[in-house]
Design a protein around this motif. Structure first.
Motif, PDB file in Angstrom:
ATOM      1  N   THR A 184      56.108   8.206  37.628  1.00  0.00           N
ATOM      2  CA  THR A 184      55.983   9.552  37.080  1.00  0.00           C
ATOM      3  C   THR A 184      54.838   9.528  36.074  1.00  0.00           C
ATOM      4  O   THR A 184      54.499   8.479  35.522  1.00  0.00           O
ATOM      5  CB  THR A 184      57.274  10.026  36.384  1.00  0.00           C
ATOM      6  OG1 THR A 184      57.613   9.102  35.341  1.00  0.00           O
ATOM      7  CG2 THR A 184      58.427  10.126  37.362  1.00  0.00           C
ATOM      8  N   LYS A 224      53.826  11.479  32.574  1.00  0.00           N
ATOM      9  CA  LYS A 224      54.472  12.272  31.549  1.00  0.00           C
ATOM     10  C   LYS A 224      53.508  12.474  30.391  1.00  0.00           C
ATOM     11  O   LYS A 224      52.824  11.529  29.985  1.00  0.00           O
ATOM     12  CB  LYS A 224      55.724  11.508  31.109  1.00  0.00           C
ATOM     13  CG  LYS A 224      56.501  12.041  29.969  1.00  0.00           C
ATOM     14  CD  LYS A 224      57.631  11.049  29.657  1.00  0.00           C
ATOM     15  CE  LYS A 224      57.844  10.752  28.219  1.00  0.00           C
ATOM     16  NZ  LYS A 224      56.813  10.822  27.265  1.00  0.00           N
ATOM     17  N   LYS A 225      53.468  13.693  29.873  1.00  0.00           N
ATOM     18  CA  LYS A 225      52.579  13.976  28.743  1.00  0.00           C
ATOM     19  C   LYS A 225      52.931  13.108  27.549  1.00  0.00           C
ATOM     20  O   LYS A 225      54.100  12.900  27.237  1.00  0.00           O
ATOM     21  CB  LYS A 225      52.646  15.456  28.370  1.00  0.00           C
ATOM     22  CG  LYS A 225      51.981  16.337  29.393  1.00  0.00           C
ATOM     23  CD  LYS A 225      51.920  17.770  28.949  1.00  0.00           C
ATOM     24  CE  LYS A 225      51.254  18.603  30.039  1.00  0.00           C
ATOM     25  NZ  LYS A 225      51.090  19.984  29.659  1.00  0.00           N
TER      26      LYS A 225
END
Length: 148
Positions: free
Chosen positions: A4, A6-7
């Motif tokens: 993933t 993710k910020k």
């Protein structure tokens, strides 16, 4: 399990800075901790310019990407520059680079981007081959810069 992206959150900046330092050593780029921290904060506070994403596998951080946003007539509007792309040594050559690129193509298409651009140093043939395998085209141009 898939990766993933993710910020980056404020609490993760020190971890990011450690990875950036490793990346900058490899790329032979001067690294000044306080200066980089300030630049990261500026980007986090002005997301119109871009974003920083951590590459994760479950709770393990594999690396990071820095995306900056631009606009070009040649590239028909919005483009993103893959300003930095780093995967930790232990996770390289396992397909994560390709997974990140595929994710970014999908992610940026949702932001109405037309192109993803990047710069790769001549000595980094391994990264160059990854990009070519994943649809990037070498237009045989020189990437020039002028400090202002």
């Amino acid at each position: 399990m898939p990766i993933t992206l993710k910020k980056l959150e404020l609490s993760e900046i020190d971890n990011l800075l450690q990875m950036m330092n490793e990346f900058y050593i490899f790329e032979n780029i001067p690294f000044v901790y306080d200066e980089m921290k300030q630049l990261i904060m500026e980007l986090l506070n002005n997301t119109i310019y871009g974003e920083i994403l951590l590459i994760k596998l479950d709770d393990i951080i594999l690396g990071y990407v820095v995306l900056t946003k631009g606009y070009s007539l040649e590239y028909k509007g919005i483009f993103y520059l893959l300003d930095e792309f780093f995967i930790k040594q232990d996770f390289r050559s396992k397909g994560y680079g390709t997974s990140v690129i595929n994710y970014l193509k999908y992610y940026l298409s949702k932001k109405n981007a037309n192109y993803l651009l990047l710069e790769v140093d001549n000595f980094n043939n391994r990264a160059y081959q990854l990009y070519i395998r994943n649809g990037f085209i070498d237009k045989d141009r020189k990437f020039l810069r002028c400090k202002i």
